[in-house]
Write a protein that holds these residues in place. Structure first.
Motif, mmCIF file in Angstrom:
data_model
loop_
_atom_site.group_PDB
_atom_site.id
_atom_site.type_symbol
_atom_site.label_atom_id
_atom_site.label_comp_id
_atom_site.label_asym_id
_atom_site.label_seq_id
_atom_site.Cartn_x
_atom_site.Cartn_y
_atom_site.Cartn_z
ATOM 1 N N PHE A 84 0.790 -1.252 -0.037
ATOM 2 C CA PHE A 84 0.065 0.145 -0.026
ATOM 3 C C PHE A 84 0.894 1.305 0.035
ATOM 4 O O PHE A 84 0.677 2.291 -0.860
ATOM 5 N N THR A 85 1.803 1.327 1.016
ATOM 6 C CA THR A 85 2.543 2.522 0.882
ATOM 7 C C THR A 85 3.585 2.689 -0.211
ATOM 8 O O THR A 85 3.760 3.811 -0.607
ATOM 9 N N GLY A 86 3.988 1.325 -0.826
ATOM 10 C CA GLY A 86 4.787 1.636 -2.022
ATOM 11 C C GLY A 86 3.882 2.013 -3.198
ATOM 12 O O GLY A 86 4.629 2.708 -3.906
ATOM 13 N N PHE A 87 2.862 1.527 -3.160
ATOM 14 C CA PHE A 87 1.964 2.142 -4.348
ATOM 15 C C PHE A 87 1.512 3.650 -3.953
ATOM 16 O O PHE A 87 1.788 4.331 -5.173
ATOM 17 N N LEU A 88 1.633 4.094 -3.140
ATOM 18 C CA LEU A 88 1.564 5.527 -2.871
ATOM 19 C C LEU A 88 2.955 6.571 -3.186
ATOM 20 O O LEU A 88 2.836 7.543 -3.696
#
Length: 222
Positions: A84-88
């Motif tokens: 999730f944080t990598g996608f952001l």
């Protein structure tokens, strides 16, 4: 103050040891996800990857957020947290490239990063040191979310710089309120899952940075 705090923790069934552990796990994971997201953003910038677009961004954001919330009590929750944080971080790369292409883009990004860090650490320190209960902000946060959602939808139909300014300023206030609320929830036993606490704080920092960056860009006529 300490006696009142102990009574509050006892009332919620949370010990000071558990609160300390939750704080440690939350901020350790938050630091790791921020570093990972920054690495992904740097990679996205270096490869000059295109922005995924609004639809993919929304589907990826809410889809991964829902999945992480569902898996929050398992080791898979940690994996989806980094996804999730990598996608952001990936979505942030093209935005940063756009700003860095401006004559004073580097200065804008640096100022936005500095202000974001100042606001986050300042609000977190205030909530931790004063140990005030900010649960009363829940109503403001819910109302703010609805208002901001409506304003964002309206911005697709009405291209007004004043509206964009109001949305960015609104997100700064909204993110600041969430930081206070979430930090207080950890202290007073309102949050007992470090994965969800990390996600909430990460999204607040992400929105705060983007909003400050946009505000700085507007005020500098960029």
């Amino acid at each position: 103050m300490q006696t009142q705090e102990r009574n509050t923790l006892q009332h919620t069934g949370v010990s000071e040891v558990e609160v300390s552990k939750l704080f440690r796990n939350t901020y350790t994971l938050l630091a790791m996800t921020l570093a990972f997201s920054a690495l992904v953003a740097f990679t996205s910038m270096s490869l000059n990857l295109p922005h995924p677009g609004l639809i993919i961004t929304l589907v990826g954001f809410y889809g991964l957020l829902f999945l992480t919330a569902k898996l929050r009590n398992s080791s898979w929750g940690l994996i989806t947290t980094f996804v999730f944080t990598g996608f952001l971080g990936y979505t942030l790369g093209p935005i940063l490239n756009a700003y860095l292409s401006l004559p004073n883009g580097g200065q804008l990004v640096t100022m936005a990063l500095g202000l974001t860090a100042l606001v986050f650490f300042g609000l977190s320190a205030y909530a931790i040191l004063t140990r005030k209960d900010f649960s009363f902000l829940s109503g403001f946060i819910m109302a703010g979310f609805i208002v901001l959602l409506g304003a964002v939808v309206a911005s697709f139909f009405f291209q007004m710089s004043g509206l964009q300014l109001a949305i960015s300023a609104g997100f700064v206030l909204f993110s600041s309120a969430v930081i206070l609320y979430q930090t207080s929830a950890i202290i007073h036993g309102g949050e007992d899952n470090y994965i969800m606490a990390t996600i909430t704080l990460f999204v607040s920092i992400y929105n705060l940075f983007l909003s400050l960056l946009q505000l700085l860009g507007i005020f500098s006529n960029d």
